[in-house]
Enzyme design. Structure first.
Site, mmCIF file in Angstrom:
data_model
loop_
_atom_site.group_PDB
_atom_site.id
_atom_site.type_symbol
_atom_site.label_atom_id
_atom_site.label_comp_id
_atom_site.label_asym_id
_atom_site.label_seq_id
_atom_site.Cartn_x
_atom_site.Cartn_y
_atom_site.Cartn_z
ATOM 1 N N GLU A 6 4.577 4.230 5.830
ATOM 2 C CA GLU A 6 3.398 3.355 5.822
ATOM 3 C C GLU A 6 2.210 4.103 5.220
ATOM 4 O O GLU A 6 2.144 5.328 5.246
ATOM 5 C CB GLU A 6 3.124 2.902 7.272
ATOM 6 C CG GLU A 6 1.827 2.175 7.530
ATOM 7 C CD GLU A 6 1.631 0.869 6.779
ATOM 8 O OE1 GLU A 6 1.932 0.825 5.577
ATOM 9 O OE2 GLU A 6 1.119 -0.096 7.385
ATOM 10 N N ASP A 7 1.275 3.346 4.688
ATOM 11 C CA ASP A 7 0.111 3.991 4.076
ATOM 12 C C ASP A 7 -0.900 4.449 5.129
ATOM 13 O O ASP A 7 -1.294 5.601 5.185
ATOM 14 C CB ASP A 7 -0.562 3.057 3.043
ATOM 15 C CG ASP A 7 -0.875 1.662 3.579
ATOM 16 O OD1 ASP A 7 -0.622 1.384 4.768
ATOM 17 O OD2 ASP A 7 -1.374 0.826 2.789
ATOM 18 N N ASP A 49 -4.318 1.712 11.361
ATOM 19 C CA ASP A 49 -5.707 1.445 11.733
ATOM 20 C C ASP A 49 -5.733 0.907 13.176
ATOM 21 O O ASP A 49 -5.771 1.681 14.129
ATOM 22 C CB ASP A 49 -6.274 0.459 10.710
ATOM 23 C CG ASP A 49 -7.748 0.152 10.892
ATOM 24 O OD1 ASP A 49 -8.442 0.952 11.532
ATOM 25 O OD2 ASP A 49 -8.201 -0.899 10.396
ATOM 26 N N LYS A 92 -5.895 6.565 11.135
ATOM 27 C CA LYS A 92 -7.340 6.343 11.311
ATOM 28 C C LYS A 92 -7.541 5.835 12.736
ATOM 29 O O LYS A 92 -7.550 4.637 12.987
ATOM 30 C CB LYS A 92 -7.780 5.290 10.281
ATOM 31 C CG LYS A 92 -9.202 5.412 9.811
ATOM 32 C CD LYS A 92 -9.513 4.481 8.642
ATOM 33 C CE LYS A 92 -9.548 3.025 9.031
ATOM 34 N NZ LYS A 92 -10.083 2.144 7.977
ATOM 35 N N ARG A 116 -6.171 0.403 -5.979
ATOM 36 C CA ARG A 116 -4.883 0.984 -5.561
ATOM 37 C C ARG A 116 -4.434 2.127 -6.453
ATOM 38 O O ARG A 116 -3.783 3.058 -5.996
ATOM 39 C CB ARG A 116 -3.782 -0.084 -5.586
ATOM 40 C CG ARG A 116 -3.861 -1.098 -4.471
ATOM 41 C CD ARG A 116 -2.524 -1.836 -4.384
ATOM 42 N NE ARG A 116 -2.603 -3.120 -3.694
ATOM 43 C CZ ARG A 116 -2.496 -3.260 -2.378
ATOM 44 N NH1 ARG A 116 -2.333 -2.217 -1.608
ATOM 45 N NH2 ARG A 116 -2.556 -4.464 -1.838
ATOM 46 N N GLY A 165 0.781 -1.241 0.000
ATOM 47 C CA GLY A 165 0.000 0.000 0.000
ATOM 48 C C GLY A 165 0.807 1.283 0.000
ATOM 49 O O GLY A 165 0.322 2.317 -0.436
ATOM 50 N N PHE A 182 -13.810 2.754 5.293
ATOM 51 C CA PHE A 182 -12.770 1.985 4.621
ATOM 52 C C PHE A 182 -12.292 2.787 3.421
ATOM 53 O O PHE A 182 -13.066 3.149 2.545
ATOM 54 C CB PHE A 182 -13.280 0.604 4.189
ATOM 55 C CG PHE A 182 -12.145 -0.314 3.870
ATOM 56 C CD1 PHE A 182 -11.499 -1.039 4.866
ATOM 57 C CD2 PHE A 182 -11.672 -0.422 2.560
ATOM 58 C CE1 PHE A 182 -10.412 -1.856 4.581
ATOM 59 C CE2 PHE A 182 -10.581 -1.237 2.262
ATOM 60 C CZ PHE A 182 -9.958 -1.958 3.280
ATOM 61 N N ASP A 192 -6.034 -0.546 -0.932
ATOM 62 C CA ASP A 192 -6.885 -1.438 -1.731
ATOM 63 C C ASP A 192 -8.037 -1.999 -0.939
ATOM 64 O O ASP A 192 -8.034 -2.018 0.299
ATOM 65 C CB ASP A 192 -6.054 -2.622 -2.253
ATOM 66 C CG ASP A 192 -5.761 -3.644 -1.160
ATOM 67 O OD1 ASP A 192 -5.221 -3.247 -0.106
ATOM 68 O OD2 ASP A 192 -6.090 -4.832 -1.347
HETATM 69 P P1 IMP Z 1 -3.457 -2.120 11.299
HETATM 70 O O1 IMP Z 1 -2.499 -3.223 11.623
HETATM 71 O O2 IMP Z 1 -4.863 -2.450 11.694
HETATM 72 O O3 IMP Z 1 -3.019 -0.781 11.793
HETATM 73 O O4 IMP Z 1 -3.601 -2.087 9.752
HETATM 74 C C1 IMP Z 1 -2.728 -1.552 8.924
HETATM 75 C C2 IMP Z 1 -2.956 -2.137 7.539
HETATM 76 O O5 IMP Z 1 -4.329 -2.513 7.269
HETATM 77 C C3 IMP Z 1 -2.605 -1.103 6.548
HETATM 78 O O6 IMP Z 1 -1.258 -1.179 6.213
HETATM 79 C C4 IMP Z 1 -3.530 -1.412 5.400
HETATM 80 O O7 IMP Z 1 -2.918 -2.359 4.559
HETATM 81 C C5 IMP Z 1 -4.731 -2.043 6.028
HETATM 82 N N1 IMP Z 1 -5.834 -1.075 6.213
HETATM 83 C C6 IMP Z 1 -6.307 -0.564 7.353
HETATM 84 N N2 IMP Z 1 -7.320 0.300 7.160
HETATM 85 C C7 IMP Z 1 -7.491 0.341 5.830
HETATM 86 C C8 IMP Z 1 -8.386 1.089 4.963
HETATM 87 O O8 IMP Z 1 -9.220 1.915 5.378
HETATM 88 N N3 IMP Z 1 -8.248 0.844 3.634
HETATM 89 C C9 IMP Z 1 -7.331 -0.015 3.123
HETATM 90 N N4 IMP Z 1 -6.474 -0.707 3.875
HETATM 91 C C10 IMP Z 1 -6.545 -0.532 5.223
HETATM 92 MG MG MG Z 2 -0.458 -1.768 4.423
#
Ligand code: IMP
Ligand code: MG
Length: 189
Positions: free
Chosen positions: A107-108, A111, A139, A174, A53, A161, A168
């Site tokens: 990082e993108d 979450d 987020k 993407r 991402g 989302f 993606d």
């Molecule tokens: P975390 O481990 O929950 O912080 O998630 C991080 C990863 O989940 C990111 O690197 C994204 O690949 C994916 N992700 C989390 N939220 C979203 C979203 O809103 N859209 C797309 N990918 C997301």
């Molecule tokens: Mg990611």
């Protein structure tokens, strides 16, 4: 369904992304000139992008940094929507040795925070001289573990989302040049 019909709204426009990336690059450049490059002026910073991402953000950002950069990628797959939330599998580690190096993780989106926490631990075990984190989107609505992020492009408070500019849904969207919220009914179907 066409792409436009699957999107609820554009959350961050292409021009907003470009402007913010420029600001972030200027801020990171100034910080590193002041606090990092002064100690090790001849060694490039190692930028580490998280596949898949972060690639657009990574390439846009590092081309505007005002210091030498090497780059590499890490790839982790997440099982967060499966039975083991927060469980991650390392698919590709860094190839550049980072011991004693100054590392900037790109990082993108953050979450729940599990991915970044895992990446941070993985990289700290390799004993870099410094480790900073830059993410395009924070987020916080679904955060489960606390992670300190040094540079944040945008904070999106709504629990939506997001897709586009690298993000993606099931491998799609993407390559949109902007960040949009996906319609909730698309996720359920
Ligand atoms: P975390 O481990 O929950 O912080 O998630 C991080 C990863 O989940 C990111 O690197 C994204 O690949 C994916 N992700 C989390 N939220 C979203 C979203 O809103 N859209 C797309 N990918 C997301
Ligand atoms: Mg990611």
């Amino acid at each position: 369904m066409s792409t436009a019909a699957e999107l609820a709204k554009i959350v961050i426009a292409e021009r907003e992304i470009a402007e913010r990336v420029k600001e972030l690059a200027a801020q990171i450049s100034a910080d590193y000139q002041r606090a990092v490059l002064i100690n090790r002026p001849h060694e490039p910073i190692v930028a580490i992008g998280l596949l898949r991402g972060a690639i657009f953000f990574m390439t846009d950002l590092i081309r505007q940094l005002d210091f030498p950069v090497e780059y590499d990628f890490i790839w982790v797959s997440s099982y967060k929507y499966a039975s083991a939330p927060g469980k991650l599998e390392l698919l590709k580690d860094v190839d550049i040795p980072i011991e004693g190096r100054d590392v900037l993780v790109v990082e993108d989106i953050v979450d729940t925070g599990h991915t970044l926490k895992y990446i941070k631990q993985l990289l700290l075990e390799k004993r870099p001289a410094s480790l900073k984190i830059c993410c395009l989107i924070d987020k916080p609505a679904r955060r489960e573990v606390k992670v300190d992020i040094d540079y944040v492009g945008f904070t999106v408070e709504e629990n939506v989302f997001l897709v586009g500019y690298g993000l993606d849904y099931a491998g799609r969207f993407r390559n949109l040049p902007y960040v949009a919220a996906l319609k909730p009914e698309v996720i359920k179907s």
